[in-house]
Design an enzyme around this catalytic site. Structure first.
Site, PDB file in Angstrom:
ATOM      1  CG  HIS A 311      -2.065   0.912   1.121  1.00 45.86           C
ATOM      2  ND1 HIS A 311      -1.980   2.252   1.411  1.00 45.86           N
ATOM      3  CD2 HIS A 311      -3.331   0.687   0.707  1.00 45.86           C
ATOM      4  CE1 HIS A 311      -3.157   2.803   1.191  1.00 45.86           C
ATOM      5  NE2 HIS A 311      -3.990   1.885   0.752  1.00 45.86           N
ATOM      6  CG  ASP A 369      -8.439  -4.503  -2.424  1.00 54.51           C
ATOM      7  OD1 ASP A 369      -9.643  -4.390  -2.170  1.00 54.51           O
ATOM      8  OD2 ASP A 369      -7.737  -3.564  -2.825  1.00 54.51           O
TER       9      ASP A 369
HETATM   10  N1  CMC Z   1       3.927  -7.447  -4.851  1.00 54.60           N
HETATM   11  C1  CMC Z   1       5.245  -7.489  -5.051  1.00 54.60           C
HETATM   12  N2  CMC Z   1       6.055  -6.436  -4.933  1.00 54.60           N
HETATM   13  C2  CMC Z   1       5.484  -5.273  -4.609  1.00 54.60           C
HETATM   14  C3  CMC Z   1       4.102  -5.144  -4.393  1.00 54.60           C
HETATM   15  C4  CMC Z   1       3.312  -6.294  -4.519  1.00 54.60           C
HETATM   16  N3  CMC Z   1       1.987  -6.230  -4.323  1.00 54.60           N
HETATM   17  N4  CMC Z   1       3.807  -3.861  -4.093  1.00 54.60           N
HETATM   18  C5  CMC Z   1       4.969  -3.195  -4.129  1.00 54.60           C
HETATM   19  N5  CMC Z   1       5.979  -4.052  -4.436  1.00 54.60           N
HETATM   20  C6  CMC Z   1       7.404  -3.737  -4.518  1.00 54.60           C
HETATM   21  C7  CMC Z   1       7.756  -3.008  -5.800  1.00 54.60           C
HETATM   22  O1  CMC Z   1       8.097  -3.887  -6.843  1.00 54.60           O
HETATM   23  C8  CMC Z   1       8.900  -2.133  -5.355  1.00 54.60           C
HETATM   24  O2  CMC Z   1      10.031  -2.967  -5.265  1.00 54.60           O
HETATM   25  P1  CMC Z   1      11.490  -2.398  -5.698  1.00 54.60           P
HETATM   26  O3  CMC Z   1      11.787  -1.320  -4.700  1.00 54.60           O
HETATM   27  O4  CMC Z   1      12.385  -3.576  -5.626  1.00 54.60           O
HETATM   28  O5  CMC Z   1      11.319  -1.853  -7.095  1.00 54.60           O
HETATM   29  C9  CMC Z   1       8.525  -1.739  -3.917  1.00 54.60           C
HETATM   30  O6  CMC Z   1       7.689  -2.824  -3.439  1.00 54.60           O
HETATM   31  C10 CMC Z   1       7.774  -0.421  -3.811  1.00 54.60           C
HETATM   32  O7  CMC Z   1       6.660  -0.489  -4.687  1.00 54.60           O
HETATM   33  P2  CMC Z   1       5.952   0.761  -5.362  1.00 54.60           P
HETATM   34  O8  CMC Z   1       5.214   0.296  -6.581  1.00 54.60           O
HETATM   35  O9  CMC Z   1       6.933   1.875  -5.497  1.00 54.60           O
HETATM   36  O10 CMC Z   1       4.913   1.169  -4.227  1.00 54.60           O
HETATM   37  P3  CMC Z   1       3.667   2.126  -4.401  1.00 54.60           P
HETATM   38  O11 CMC Z   1       3.452   2.774  -3.084  1.00 54.60           O
HETATM   39  O12 CMC Z   1       3.810   2.999  -5.585  1.00 54.60           O
HETATM   40  O13 CMC Z   1       2.490   1.075  -4.726  1.00 54.60           O
HETATM   41  C11 CMC Z   1       0.568  -0.248  -4.626  1.00 54.60           C
HETATM   42  C12 CMC Z   1       1.414   0.799  -3.905  1.00 54.60           C
HETATM   43  C13 CMC Z   1      -0.712  -0.501  -3.803  1.00 54.60           C
HETATM   44  C14 CMC Z   1       0.136   0.275  -6.002  1.00 54.60           C
HETATM   45  C15 CMC Z   1       1.382  -1.564  -4.770  1.00 54.60           C
HETATM   46  O14 CMC Z   1       1.782  -2.039  -3.502  1.00 54.60           O
HETATM   47  C16 CMC Z   1       0.625  -2.637  -5.544  1.00 54.60           C
HETATM   48  O15 CMC Z   1       0.659  -2.639  -6.773  1.00 54.60           O
HETATM   49  N6  CMC Z   1      -0.049  -3.587  -4.807  1.00 54.60           N
HETATM   50  C17 CMC Z   1      -0.850  -4.582  -5.468  1.00 54.60           C
HETATM   51  C18 CMC Z   1      -2.194  -3.969  -5.849  1.00 54.60           C
HETATM   52  C19 CMC Z   1      -3.075  -3.810  -4.654  1.00 54.60           C
HETATM   53  O16 CMC Z   1      -3.236  -4.705  -3.828  1.00 54.60           O
HETATM   54  N7  CMC Z   1      -3.716  -2.624  -4.575  1.00 54.60           N
HETATM   55  C20 CMC Z   1      -4.718  -2.328  -3.543  1.00 54.60           C
HETATM   56  C21 CMC Z   1      -4.338  -1.218  -2.661  1.00 54.60           C
HETATM   57  S1  CMC Z   1      -5.437  -1.107  -1.245  1.00 54.60           S
HETATM   58  C22 CMC Z   1      -6.970  -0.671  -1.902  1.00 54.60           C
HETATM   59  C23 CMC Z   1      -7.023   0.683  -2.468  1.00 54.60           C
HETATM   60  O17 CMC Z   1      -6.550   1.641  -1.821  1.00 54.60           O
HETATM   61  O18 CMC Z   1      -7.566   0.847  -3.560  1.00 54.60           O
END
Ligand code: CMC
Length: 435
Positions: A311, A369
């Site tokens: 998140h 989720d």
């Molecule tokens: N699985 C594997 N690796 C992950 C995941 C994941 N779900 N989420 C983040 N990472 C890794 C990412 O690859 C990165 O690694 P590195 O530093 O080695 O490149 C690191 O963690 C930071 O990730 P980020 O994409 O910069 O983080 P963010 O804050 O931009 O993304 C997020 C947040 C929710 C989009 C992401 O965690 C994600 O895609 N999660 C899966 C989708 C999900 O479950 N979304 C629902 C969110 S809660 C409901 C809502 O608010 O709508």
């Protein structure tokens, strides 16, 4: 809205040999903010923050998140207390009016919402323009936007009473629209709302009743629906809420603004994640396949993500996920699916991920989720409805945030700037001279 931010100190920025004082404000809780509103005028420079990771876009009294501690408060009340002791309709009052209702307020508010649940008769015909196989979120985006074509008497955003009526209409009509989007894809007749039922029961009946037999609402499912809606009611300045605020900042009407929020919510990184999480659990299929899946998630050359994990704000267990996990067990128990293979995969996956260095180092924990898909599926909803249910619940948060913004004297049209890296000015080349 009475502004509550107070200047407590200033921060000094040195830029191109010039020193600039920037006011620093504190909220009632949470990080301080550095006020950069005059930065461009004073320095000629913009700030650069794609994804708004360090930017507070507004002042708000509604919802507070401490992502490191895993805390979520609506108007100061912890989410777990509200989920356990309150009802969605009380939470709607809390978000819209700032306080939990007393008995008289609750009775009046419940009546106000209940008596707005019907749709204009012409509106029902509007659905027929969609293909039967349309995704219900496509139907929701179009149908909610169309509300502004039906309720002209509450579109004046400068009139607080009209804003209030629009808020009531949105909270009241969203279940009716969502249920119709569902029924339309099934090819079943629409079910009219019933005033004697409470909000979640009425919604379940509109989704699952058919004219051929009586429908009796299961109280466990009604409670589960209610708690699901409480958990999703608001979440601070997330992508869809920011979209609603940005749309509203231009003076657009509330129905149009909420339609824009629904469109934003649809994406798999936001509201679409519950659908994606269940698809992922189904793809993994059995506990034996988890190690291979986790290997793919951790592979730097793959773009596979563990859906329902991670998140932007929570760097700890999402407090909503804990409640959702409990809810999931209760619903599966009720439908006799305690041996559900998806639940087994989810629990084992969670255990493995919480102990794996990759996830621990990146502070990736289950979000809401992770368990909501299994829960909604057991309640009888197809995956295509999951994000619709999220939108239904989030509507009150969106409209409360929109109302707060409209009443805020410091609100301005949202207009970010950019760092331009395209071509500099060049002269037009006639077609005959282009290579
Ligand atoms: N699985 C594997 N690796 C992950 C995941 C994941 N779900 N989420 C983040 N990472 C890794 C990412 O690859 C990165 O690694 P590195 O530093 O080695 O490149 C690191 O963690 C930071 O990730 P980020 O994409 O910069 O983080 P963010 O804050 O931009 O993304 C997020 C947040 C929710 C989009 C992401 O965690 C994600 O895609 N999660 C899966 C989708 C999900 O479950 N979304 C629902 C969110 S809660 C409901 C809502 O608010 O709508």
């Amino acid at each position: 809205m009475e502004n509550k931010i107070v200047a407590k100190e200033s921060a000094t920025l040195t830029f191109q040999n010039k020193q600039i004082e920037l006011p620093v404000y504190g909220g009632s809780v949470g990080p301080d903010v550095i006020d950069i509103r005059k930065l461009y005028a004073q320095t000629g420079a913009f700030t650069y923050d794609p994804g708004f990771t360090s930017t507070a876009s507004c002042e708000s009294h509604l919802t507070y998140i401490d992502g490191d501690e895993g805390v979520l408060l609506y108007r100061g009340y912890p989410i777990d207390q509200l989920a356990e002791q309150s009802s969605f309709i009380e939470v709607c009052h809390l978000l819209l009016y700032g306080e939990l209702p007393n008995q008289a307020q609750l009775t009046k508010f419940t009546r106000d919402i209940t008596y707005h649940t019907m749709l204009h008769a012409q509106f029902d015909r509007f659905f027929e323009g969609f293909r039967r196989d349309a995704h219900p979120m496509a139907v929701m985006t179009g149908a909610v936007g169309a509300l502004s074509a039906f309720y002209h008497d509450s579109l004046n955003i400068d009139d607080p009473r009209q804003r209030e009526i629009s808020s009531h209409r949105l909270v009241a009509k969203m279940p009716t629209i969502a249920a119709r989007a569902f029924k339309y894809t099934l090819g079943q007749p629409f079910v009219t709302p019933r005033n004697e039922l409470d909000y979640p029961s009425n919604f379940l009946r509109m989704c699952f009743a058919v004219p051929a037999e009586d429908y009796v609402v299961n109280p466990v499912m009604a409670k589960a629906m209610d708690v699901f809606m409480i958990l999703h009611a608001d979440h601070e300045q997330n992508a869809s809420t920011s979209t609603v605020r940005l749309a509203g900042s231009s003076g657009a009407n509330p129905f149009a603004c909420i339609a824009s929020g629904i469109a934003c919510l649809w994406g798999p990184s936001h509201g679409g994640a519950n659908e994606a999480a269940l698809a992922m659990l189904r793809e993994i299929g059995s506990v034996d396949n988890i190690p291979d899946f986790v290997r793919r998630v951790k592979d730097p050359n793959s773009d596979v993500r563990l859906m329902g994990f991670g998140h932007r704000v929570y760097k700890n267990y999402d407090p909503r996920a804990k409640v959702m996990q409990k809810l999931c067990h209760a619903v599966l128990q009720e439908v006799g699916h305690t041996d559900d293979p998806m639940l087994k995969v989810a629990m084992e996956l969670e255990k493995i991920a919480l102990n794996d260095d990759y996830f621990v180092q990146r502070k990736l924990y289950p979000n809401i989720d992770f368990y909501s898909g299994i829960t909604l599926s057991a309640m009888g909803f197809p995956t295509s409805m999951f994000t619709v249910l999220f939108a239904l619940a989030r509507t009150v948060g969106w409209i409360a945030q929109w109302s707060e913004m409209i009443a805020d004297p410091s609100q301005k049209i949202g207009r970010p700037r950019q760092v331009y890296t395209g071509p500099t000015q060049r002269n037009y080349v006639p077609l005959s001279a282009r290579g």
